[in-house]
Structures are given as C-alpha cells and as structure tokens.
Design an enzyme around this catalytic site. Structure first.
Site, short mmCIF file in Angstrom:
data_model
loop_
_atom_site.label_atom_id
_atom_site.label_comp_id
_atom_site.label_asym_id
_atom_site.label_seq_id
_atom_site.Cartn_x
_atom_site.Cartn_y
_atom_site.Cartn_z
N CYS A 75 0.86 -1.18 0.00
CA CYS A 75 0.00 0.00 0.00
C CYS A 75 0.89 1.23 0.00
O CYS A 75 1.52 1.55 1.02
CB CYS A 75 -0.92 -0.01 1.22
SG CYS A 75 -2.04 1.42 1.27
N HIS A 162 -1.99 -5.20 -10.55
CA HIS A 162 -2.74 -4.08 -11.11
C HIS A 162 -3.09 -4.33 -12.57
O HIS A 162 -2.26 -4.81 -13.35
CB HIS A 162 -1.92 -2.78 -11.04
CG HIS A 162 -1.76 -2.25 -9.66
ND1 HIS A 162 -2.62 -1.31 -9.13
CD2 HIS A 162 -0.87 -2.56 -8.69
CE1 HIS A 162 -2.24 -1.05 -7.88
NE2 HIS A 162 -1.19 -1.79 -7.59
N GLU A 211 -9.99 -0.69 -5.90
CA GLU A 211 -9.05 -1.58 -5.21
C GLU A 211 -9.73 -2.88 -4.80
O GLU A 211 -10.87 -2.88 -4.32
CB GLU A 211 -8.49 -0.90 -3.95
CG GLU A 211 -7.60 0.29 -4.23
CD GLU A 211 -6.85 0.73 -3.00
OE1 GLU A 211 -6.36 -0.15 -2.26
OE2 GLU A 211 -6.75 1.93 -2.76
N CYS A 220 -4.80 5.83 -4.57
CA CYS A 220 -4.14 4.53 -4.47
C CYS A 220 -2.69 4.74 -4.90
O CYS A 220 -2.42 5.00 -6.07
CB CYS A 220 -4.83 3.50 -5.36
SG CYS A 220 -4.01 1.88 -5.39
N GLY A 223 -1.42 2.11 -7.22
CA GLY A 223 -2.11 2.31 -8.49
C GLY A 223 -1.48 3.42 -9.31
O GLY A 223 -1.37 3.31 -10.54
#
Length: 282
Positions: A75, A162, A211, A220, A223
């Site tokens: 994260c 992703h 997510e 994110c 991301g």
C-alpha cells in the site's frame, strides 16, 4: 477490549494505524470489517499495523488489511503514513532514510518533512507469472474478455497486482461496471486493483482506482505507480510524472528497467481514538 488507534490518510486514501510494536495483532477478520464500517465503526480503506521486523535488515514491519478483512501485499499511501506515524513516535527523524518490511518485502522510505514522504517502491514487475496474470507471454498490452466485450489493459505488480486501462476521459460511464469486473477477473487469480488512467501529457496523468478488498478509493499509491510504469513501458510518459487522483497528487519517478520506482506524497493525521472491540463471530 478497548483498542487505541490513529486515523490517517494519504491524499484521501484513509487508514487506521495500530501500534503492535509491543503486543500481538489483536483483531480477527470479522473485527477488522466491523472497524472498517463507516457508519458503526471508524471507517478506512486499509488497516495498518506497526510491528517488530521479521527481517533483521529492517527497522519495523507493517501489516496491511483491506476493509473486507483480507490481507494486502502493499500500500503506497499506507507506507507513507507508517513513516509519518513512526516519526511522531520518535523512531525516525526528518531527513532520515528508513528500511521497512512490508508483506511483499523491504521498502526504503525517506522522511522529507513531518507530512511528506518519499518511498522506494522497488522495480515494477511485468513478468505475468509474478503479478500473477494468466497469459502465455509478457506484452505491453493484453486484451481481456469482459462478458463478450474486448478490453485492452496493461498488467503489472507493485507488490500487489494491477490492471491498467487507458481512457480518453475521466470519469467514464463504463468505470462503475468495469472496475469491479476487472478486480475479480479470472485471469488475475489473486484479484487485481483496476486503474483507469487518462494521459494529459507526458508529465501529467489523471487516475481513478477500484481496489480489491476496498472498492473505489480517493487515492491509491501503488495504483499511481502502476499507471506510470505501464505508460513508461510503452514510452508514452517521461521519467517523472504527476498523478492526479480524487484526493490529491503524487509524484512518481522511474527511469525504466534496472531502476527502482520512487513515489513521493503527503501523509496526514486525522485524529486519535479508542474503539470498543466487539467479540469476534464465526
């Protein structure tokens, strides 16, 4: 049980942070979901625990749990909050570099100020077997079958998987449908974070992310890294990109294969609190 916590956010991607340096992580999955409820709990996109390092080369370990109680591997916004939390706890000074252990492995952070952190996110992983993504060979672009509709994506791991979709405009009417469908697509056997990115120029991107385990979020970090990495691999952006998300902007720096990717952005404290932990249910 009364549980003390810190509420934090990185450009709107919000977290509850628990101090587990001197005790075991105290919550079951049902309790994590109860804490995540924005009406009857505290509310968060991810729960972060600060724990003793397992890897002796690292100063601390941080665990990550999604709002649905499932564990997460990485994260980006969360690790910035962990670094800021450790600074307030007296474990790191402004200007210091610190090696932290995530569920996906070590990361290095540099505390630029009390509320701004740079993170070495490692080198993006495009090897499909390591994302993991089901395809016979690696490519810059893949086509997925979305209930009879062909959708082009890029696939990459930033410590978590992703799927990146390039769109002409944000928001797009198809995003509410495609986001959850991409997150749960069968070719991503561990699920994926679905990013929808609009390229304004070679230095500026707009991004929305659905997510896995949390749904649509205001930001994110991984991301943003994934979107930049996919477009950089296609030679569509430069080595430094600003990524604008609903909650704010992140700076992503990557010079390409053989180099690690750095993410820089803010980390903010919202409040401290005590939560009455419900008895776990089966």
């Amino acid at each position: 049980m009364q549980l003390q916590f810190s509420k934090m956010h990185g450009i709107g991607n919000d977290f509850v942070v628990l101090d587990c340096r001197y005790r075991d992580f105290p919550l079951a999955a049902t309790q994590i979901r109860a804490l995540a409820d924005r009406h009857t709990g505290v509310g968060f996109d991810q729960l972060l625990s600060v724990e003793p390092a397992r890897d002796l080369s690292c100063a601390f370990y941080y665990g990550i749990w999604n709002a649905d109680g499932s564990p997460s591997g990485q994260c980006g916004n969360g690790v910035r909050c962990v670094a800021a939390w450790l600074h307030r706890a007296g474990a790191v000074a402004i200007g210091d570099m610190l090696r932290l252990e995530s569920p996906s492995g070590p990361v290095t952070v540099r505390l630029l100020d009390t509320d701004r952190v740079a993170v070495d996110m490692g080198e993006p992983i495009f090897d499909p077997s390591r994302i993991p993504f089901d395809t016979p060979q690696a490519a810059d672009r893949y086509v997925l079958d979305m209930d009879g509709e062909a959708l082009e994506i890029g696939a990459v791991s930033m410590g978590n998987p992703h799927a990146v979709v390039v769109v002409d405009h944000l928001p797009t009417h198809a995003m509410p449908r495609l986001g959850p469908a991409l997150t749960g697509h069968a070719r991503f056997r561990e699920g994926a974070n679905a990013g929808f990115v609009q390229k304004l120029d070679r230095q500026l991107l707009h991004l929305r992310v659905h997510e896995r385990g949390a749904g649509w979020t205001r930001a994110c970090g991984t991301g943003a890294c994934a979107a930049m990495a996919v477009l950089h691999q296609r030679r569509e952006v430069g080595d430094r990109v600003q990524v604008e998300l609903p909650g704010g902007t992140l700076q992503i720096d990557w010079a390409g294969p053989g180099h690690t990717l750095w993410m820089t952005g803010p980390a903010a404290f919202a409040f401290e609190g005590v939560w009455s932990v419900p008895t776990p249910t089966t």
